[in-house]
Design a protein around this motif. Structure first.
Motif, PDB file in Angstrom:
ATOM      1  N   GLU A 200     -45.940 -15.323  -5.201  1.00  0.00           N
ATOM      2  CA  GLU A 200     -47.225 -14.742  -4.786  1.00  0.00           C
ATOM      3  C   GLU A 200     -47.006 -13.866  -3.554  1.00  0.00           C
ATOM      4  OE1 GLU A 200     -50.699 -15.247  -5.455  1.00  0.00           O
ATOM      5  OE2 GLU A 200     -50.169 -16.092  -7.401  1.00  0.00           O
ATOM      6  N   MET A 201     -46.309 -14.429  -2.571  1.00  0.00           N
ATOM      7  CA  MET A 201     -46.120 -13.687  -1.316  1.00  0.00           C
ATOM      8  C   MET A 201     -45.289 -12.428  -1.550  1.00  0.00           C
ATOM      9  SD  MET A 201     -45.678 -16.637   1.585  1.00  0.00           S
ATOM     10  CE  MET A 201     -45.513 -15.502   2.950  1.00  0.00           C
ATOM     11  N   ALA A 202     -44.206 -12.582  -2.341  1.00  0.00           N
ATOM     12  CA  ALA A 202     -43.305 -11.437  -2.568  1.00  0.00           C
ATOM     13  C   ALA A 202     -44.017 -10.340  -3.334  1.00  0.00           C
ATOM     14  CB  ALA A 202     -42.058 -11.894  -3.313  1.00  0.00           C
ATOM     15  N   SER A 203     -44.772 -10.718  -4.361  1.00  0.00           N
ATOM     16  CA  SER A 203     -45.378  -9.666  -5.177  1.00  0.00           C
ATOM     17  C   SER A 203     -46.562  -9.025  -4.468  1.00  0.00           C
ATOM     18  CB  SER A 203     -45.755 -10.187  -6.564  1.00  0.00           C
ATOM     19  OG  SER A 203     -46.533 -11.336  -6.422  1.00  0.00           O
ATOM     20  N   LEU A 204     -47.067  -9.672  -3.413  1.00  0.00           N
ATOM     21  CA  LEU A 204     -48.172  -9.064  -2.667  1.00  0.00           C
ATOM     22  C   LEU A 204     -47.689  -8.403  -1.379  1.00  0.00           C
ATOM     23  CD1 LEU A 204     -50.889 -11.745  -3.340  1.00  0.00           C
ATOM     24  CD2 LEU A 204     -50.798  -9.441  -4.257  1.00  0.00           C
ATOM     25  N   GLY A 205     -46.381  -8.246  -1.227  1.00  0.00           N
ATOM     26  CA  GLY A 205     -45.909  -7.417  -0.122  1.00  0.00           C
ATOM     27  C   GLY A 205     -44.933  -8.045   0.853  1.00  0.00           C
ATOM     28  N   SER A 206     -44.657  -9.349   0.754  1.00  0.00           N
ATOM     29  CA  SER A 206     -43.677  -9.931   1.676  1.00  0.00           C
ATOM     30  C   SER A 206     -42.277  -9.524   1.224  1.00  0.00           C
ATOM     31  CB  SER A 206     -43.794 -11.461   1.707  1.00  0.00           C
ATOM     32  OG  SER A 206     -45.028 -11.812   2.241  1.00  0.00           O
ATOM     33  N   LYS A 207     -41.777  -8.492   1.894  1.00  0.00           N
ATOM     34  CA  LYS A 207     -40.573  -7.801   1.448  1.00  0.00           C
ATOM     35  C   LYS A 207     -39.310  -8.661   1.497  1.00  0.00           C
ATOM     36  CE  LYS A 207     -38.211  -3.638   2.986  1.00  0.00           C
ATOM     37  NZ  LYS A 207     -37.715  -3.211   4.302  1.00  0.00           N
ATOM     38  N   VAL A 208     -39.403  -9.803   2.159  1.00  0.00           N
ATOM     39  CA  VAL A 208     -38.196 -10.601   2.410  1.00  0.00           C
ATOM     40  C   VAL A 208     -37.446 -10.963   1.126  1.00  0.00           C
ATOM     41  CG1 VAL A 208     -39.526 -12.754   2.630  1.00  0.00           C
ATOM     42  CG2 VAL A 208     -37.304 -12.558   3.744  1.00  0.00           C
TER      43      VAL A 208
END
Ligand code: ADP
Ligand code: ASP
Ligand code: MG
Length: 313
Positions: A200-208
């Motif tokens: 969820e976090m990655a696909s919504l912009g958490s580039k890590v």
């Protein structure tokens, strides 16, 4: 003998001194192990290549991927040479040499297969394989790239193919935080995060982490440790659990800066209209993120708003 995959991102290999630091980390991890080291290009290099292509307005997919993936050739060659100077038996490998076989979807290719037997053959002869992240070779035999940030996906896919004991993602922050620690100093480090939360976090912009890499990790049950190349601190474990989400109501907050919002006004409110708008986008592999549909004031038509990546605009 342990099999460890270690991936280092762009900032971690940003100059010769930093690559030398990576060589030291590799050396430290070598005891009782065979290592597969996946590298990105030096920070800023892939952007530079993209700028060249934008300047000449190149729509040539085969050439674009050849240019975009060039930065990784440099970093793997330099690290492997540095490892040899340290008397480590290392071999640099480009994506096609393994091969990392992908579909023909240039600039955002999907990995179809990794030749495990060949990796094992290389590992018999060498203690460290330094592999170019982000690169593949298509079914048609052309060089492909795995989408920006794709070295994460290379690392996870290799870890899965060879059934690695560990997959460590070394980056410029010491773990996954509740939000981007560079934007918000009070962000807190997360010790352990489940695949779905990370996805969820990655696909919504958490580039890590690149979203595809998290998806692959979930599918193949690969535990990932995200840690820093620069400070020796415990990082974040990305793992699975019987529960999809942890007990917290909110795990983290993500944001993106490169989304475009499109509103189509006066859309006829009848079945099939949404499909006629979204089908062509899907055919062109354009991902739609948020969709909002409003009833217009006259009650007969609707306004349809959706977001896509700015580069797809
Ligand atoms: P690499 O080049 O190592 O792949 P990236 O730049 O792709 O590194 O990803 C690391 C960056 O991700 C960090 O510098 C940080 O600014 C950003 N980031 C965004 N959200 C988060 C988060 N929730 N936790 C940690 N880092 C994050
Ligand atoms: N060098 C590529 C990029 O900048 C791949 C990566 O860094 O993971 O997107
Ligand atoms: Mg990255």
């Amino acid at each position: 003998m342990k099999l460890i995959v270690m991936k280092f991102g762009g900032t971690s290999v940003g100059d010769l001194k930093k690559i030398s630091n990576v060589a030291n980390i590799v050396k430290k991890n070598l005891k009782g192990s065979k290592l597969i080291v996946v590298l990105s290009a030096m920070a800023g290099e892939t952007n530079k290549m993209q700028n060249y292509l934008d300047t000449i307005k190149s729509d040539e997919k085969i050439e674009n991927d050849l240019v975009l993936t060039a930065g990784e050739n440099v970093t793997i060659g330099i690290l492997s040479a540095m490892l040899r100077k340290r008397k480590i038996n290392s071999l640099p490998l480009l994506g096609w040499q393994i091969p990392i076989l992908t579909d023909n979807n240039h600039e955002n290719a999907k990995i179809l297969n990794i030749d495990k037997k060949r990796i094992n053959k290389f590992l018999k002869k060498y203690d460290v394989l330094v592999i170019a992240g982000f690169q593949g070779i298509s079914l048609d035999g052309h060089i492909t790239s795995l989408g920006r940030g794709g070295s994460d996906t290379t690392a996870v896919a290799i870890a899965s193919a060879i059934n690695a004991d560990r997959c460590d993602i070394y980056t410029d922050v010491d773990g996954v935080y509740t939000t981007d620690p560079r934007q918000y100093k009070k962000a807190k480090k997360i010790k352990k995060i489940f695949y779905d939360e990370m996805l969820e976090m990655a696909s919504l912009g958490s580039k890590v982490m690149q979203p595809t890499s998290v998806q692959d990790a979930k599918l193949n049950k690969i535990d990932i440790k995200v840690k820093s190349s620069f400070v020796s601190k415990s990082g974040t474990l990305i793992t699975g659990s019987k529960k999809t989400f942890s007990n917290q109501i909110i795990t983290g907050i993500s944001s993106t800066k490169n989304d475009a919002k499109i509103t189509i006004v006066g859309v006829k409110d009848r079945p099939g209209v949404a499909a006629s708008i979204f089908r062509p986008l899907s055919k062109n592999l354009i991902n739609v993120d948020m969709v909002v549909q409003n009833i217009s004031q006259n009650g007969k038509e609707t306004d349809l708003t959706f977001t896509i990546k700015s580069e797809d605009l």
